[in-house]
Design an enzyme around this catalytic site. Structure first.
Site, PDB file in Angstrom:
ATOM      1  N   ASP A 115       0.865  -1.171   0.000  1.00 48.84           N
ATOM      2  CA  ASP A 115       0.000   0.000   0.000  1.00 48.84           C
ATOM      3  C   ASP A 115       0.906   1.226   0.000  1.00 48.84           C
ATOM      4  O   ASP A 115       2.140   1.109  -0.121  1.00 48.84           O
ATOM      5  CB  ASP A 115      -0.989  -0.029   1.174  1.00 48.84           C
ATOM      6  CG  ASP A 115      -0.345   0.173   2.536  1.00 48.84           C
ATOM      7  OD1 ASP A 115       0.900   0.305   2.628  1.00 48.84           O
ATOM      8  OD2 ASP A 115      -1.093   0.192   3.525  1.00 48.84           O
ATOM      9  N   HIS A 116       0.309   2.402   0.127  1.00 49.06           N
ATOM     10  CA  HIS A 116       1.077   3.647   0.083  1.00 49.06           C
ATOM     11  C   HIS A 116       2.137   3.729   1.184  1.00 49.06           C
ATOM     12  O   HIS A 116       3.188   4.326   0.981  1.00 49.06           O
ATOM     13  CB  HIS A 116       0.124   4.845   0.176  1.00 49.06           C
ATOM     14  CG  HIS A 116      -0.806   4.772   1.347  1.00 49.06           C
ATOM     15  ND1 HIS A 116      -1.946   3.985   1.333  1.00 49.06           N
ATOM     16  CD2 HIS A 116      -0.758   5.346   2.566  1.00 49.06           C
ATOM     17  CE1 HIS A 116      -2.560   4.093   2.501  1.00 49.06           C
ATOM     18  NE2 HIS A 116      -1.869   4.905   3.261  1.00 49.06           N
ATOM     19  N   CYS A 134       3.190  -3.074   4.086  1.00 49.61           N
ATOM     20  CA  CYS A 134       2.396  -1.909   4.474  1.00 49.61           C
ATOM     21  C   CYS A 134       3.159  -1.215   5.596  1.00 49.61           C
ATOM     22  O   CYS A 134       4.357  -1.436   5.753  1.00 49.61           O
ATOM     23  CB  CYS A 134       0.970  -2.295   4.866  1.00 49.61           C
ATOM     24  SG  CYS A 134       0.807  -3.377   6.306  1.00 49.61           S
ATOM     25  N   GLY A 135       2.497  -0.388   6.373  1.00 47.45           N
ATOM     26  CA  GLY A 135       3.185   0.321   7.447  1.00 47.45           C
ATOM     27  C   GLY A 135       3.768  -0.610   8.489  1.00 47.45           C
ATOM     28  O   GLY A 135       4.913  -0.460   8.911  1.00 47.45           O
ATOM     29  N   THR A 136       2.975  -1.599   8.917  1.00 47.13           N
ATOM     30  CA  THR A 136       3.430  -2.542   9.948  1.00 47.13           C
ATOM     31  C   THR A 136       3.511  -3.988   9.461  1.00 47.13           C
ATOM     32  O   THR A 136       4.115  -4.815  10.134  1.00 47.13           O
ATOM     33  CB  THR A 136       2.472  -2.533  11.152  1.00 47.13           C
ATOM     34  OG1 THR A 136       1.189  -2.982  10.716  1.00 47.13           O
ATOM     35  CG2 THR A 136       2.380  -1.154  11.783  1.00 47.13           C
ATOM     36  N   GLY A 137       2.863  -4.305   8.355  1.00 47.08           N
ATOM     37  CA  GLY A 137       2.770  -5.684   7.870  1.00 47.08           C
ATOM     38  C   GLY A 137       1.544  -6.398   8.411  1.00 47.08           C
ATOM     39  O   GLY A 137       1.126  -7.418   7.869  1.00 47.08           O
ATOM     40  N   ILE A 138       0.947  -5.846   9.449  1.00 49.31           N
ATOM     41  CA  ILE A 138      -0.166  -6.526  10.125  1.00 49.31           C
ATOM     42  C   ILE A 138      -1.426  -6.549   9.268  1.00 49.31           C
ATOM     43  O   ILE A 138      -2.042  -7.602   9.085  1.00 49.31           O
ATOM     44  CB  ILE A 138      -0.439  -5.883  11.502  1.00 49.31           C
ATOM     45  CG1 ILE A 138       0.771  -6.064  12.411  1.00 49.31           C
ATOM     46  CG2 ILE A 138      -1.690  -6.475  12.140  1.00 49.31           C
ATOM     47  CD1 ILE A 138       0.730  -5.208  13.675  1.00 49.31           C
ATOM     48  N   GLY A 139      -1.824  -5.393   8.751  1.00 44.18           N
ATOM     49  CA  GLY A 139      -3.036  -5.342   7.935  1.00 44.18           C
ATOM     50  C   GLY A 139      -2.943  -6.249   6.722  1.00 44.18           C
ATOM     51  O   GLY A 139      -3.891  -6.973   6.396  1.00 44.18           O
ATOM     52  N   MET A 140      -1.798  -6.225   6.052  1.00 48.47           N
ATOM     53  CA  MET A 140      -1.599  -7.080   4.876  1.00 48.47           C
ATOM     54  C   MET A 140      -1.726  -8.551   5.256  1.00 48.47           C
ATOM     55  O   MET A 140      -2.341  -9.330   4.528  1.00 48.47           O
ATOM     56  CB  MET A 140      -0.238  -6.813   4.241  1.00 48.47           C
ATOM     57  CG  MET A 140      -0.148  -5.515   3.473  1.00 48.47           C
ATOM     58  SD  MET A 140      -1.190  -5.535   1.989  1.00 48.47           S
ATOM     59  CE  MET A 140      -0.449  -4.194   1.082  1.00 48.47           C
ATOM     60  N   HIS A 155       9.119 -24.237   9.509  1.00 50.13           N
ATOM     61  CA  HIS A 155       8.073 -24.920  10.276  1.00 50.13           C
ATOM     62  C   HIS A 155       6.661 -24.643   9.798  1.00 50.13           C
ATOM     63  O   HIS A 155       5.783 -25.487   9.974  1.00 50.13           O
ATOM     64  CB  HIS A 155       8.168 -24.530  11.747  1.00 50.13           C
ATOM     65  CG  HIS A 155       9.344 -25.119  12.437  1.00 50.13           C
ATOM     66  ND1 HIS A 155       9.520 -25.046  13.804  1.00 50.13           N
ATOM     67  CD2 HIS A 155      10.430 -25.789  11.967  1.00 50.13           C
ATOM     68  CE1 HIS A 155      10.642 -25.653  14.140  1.00 50.13           C
ATOM     69  NE2 HIS A 155      11.220 -26.095  13.036  1.00 50.13           N
ATOM     70  N   ARG A 185       6.914 -33.707  10.447  1.00 46.84           N
ATOM     71  CA  ARG A 185       5.888 -33.413  11.460  1.00 46.84           C
ATOM     72  C   ARG A 185       5.275 -32.034  11.251  1.00 46.84           C
ATOM     73  O   ARG A 185       4.126 -31.797  11.596  1.00 46.84           O
ATOM     74  CB  ARG A 185       6.461 -33.549  12.870  1.00 46.84           C
ATOM     75  CG  ARG A 185       7.428 -32.463  13.277  1.00 46.84           C
ATOM     76  CD  ARG A 185       7.981 -32.702  14.690  1.00 46.84           C
ATOM     77  NE  ARG A 185       8.778 -31.603  15.161  1.00 46.84           N
ATOM     78  CZ  ARG A 185      10.082 -31.452  14.932  1.00 46.84           C
ATOM     79  NH1 ARG A 185      10.739 -32.350  14.219  1.00 46.84           N
ATOM     80  NH2 ARG A 185      10.729 -30.413  15.424  1.00 46.84           N
ATOM     81  N   HIS A 186       6.034 -31.133  10.649  1.00 46.65           N
ATOM     82  CA  HIS A 186       5.531 -29.788  10.402  1.00 46.65           C
ATOM     83  C   HIS A 186       4.451 -29.798   9.312  1.00 46.65           C
ATOM     84  O   HIS A 186       3.519 -29.006   9.368  1.00 46.65           O
ATOM     85  CB  HIS A 186       6.678 -28.851  10.034  1.00 46.65           C
ATOM     86  CG  HIS A 186       7.747 -28.835  11.067  1.00 46.65           C
ATOM     87  ND1 HIS A 186       7.570 -28.282  12.313  1.00 46.65           N
ATOM     88  CD2 HIS A 186       9.005 -29.350  11.058  1.00 46.65           C
ATOM     89  CE1 HIS A 186       8.671 -28.431  13.024  1.00 46.65           C
ATOM     90  NE2 HIS A 186       9.564 -29.086  12.284  1.00 46.65           N
TER      91      HIS A 186
END
Length: 143
Positions: free
Chosen positions: A10-11, A67-73, A100, A134-135
């Site tokens: 994003d911007h 994005c700004g934090t990566g969280i929203g994306m 993993h 196992r992963h």
């Protein structure tokens, strides 16, 4: 053969995206850019969904969202079946998200991660292979 990935932002992630594209292309990675291309405000879920759909469909094996934090994306991308998007801000998490969790989308925050660290994270994330075993059982439980 070069690896081919898709990247979007994003911007708030535009500067880091452009720097990462340059770095990755100079390091034998083919990068398709899903936008955004300007600093004009845009809706990150639209970019996240486009990139996630193309990874989920198999058109690309991996993608990067910024994005700004990566969280929203990451929240938006993880709504798409088959996506395992990981917000990463250190090299250990980059490696473990692949080893993993078989993460197929890397999410970065331009306001959180500096350019050089982002390059290190992306390089490690792209080069690290999923361990399976196992992963794989655990990743299948997510689906």
């Amino acid at each position: 053969m070069t690896e081919k990935i898709i990247i979007g932002c994003d911007h708030a992630g535009l500067n880091l995206k452009n720097k990462l594209i340059n770095f990755l292309e100079n390091n034998n990675t083919e990068v398709d850019d899903a936008g955004t291309y300007t600093k004009d405000s845009c809706d990150y879920p639209l970019i996240a969904h486009e990139v996630a759909q193309k990874v989920a469909s198999g058109e690309y094996k991996k993608g990067i969202l910024i994005c700004g934090t990566g969280i929203g994306m990451s929240i938006a991308a993880n709504k798409i079946k088959g996506i395992r998007a990981a917000v990463v801000s250190d090299t250990c998490s980059a490696k473990m998200s692949r080893l993993h969790n078989d993460a197929n989308i890397l999410c970065l925050g331009e306001r959180i991660v500096g350019e050089e660290l982002a390059k290190d994270i992306a390089e490690i994330w792209l080069k690290t292979e999923f361990l399976g075993e196992r992963h794989a059982r655990r990743v299948n439980m997510i689906e």
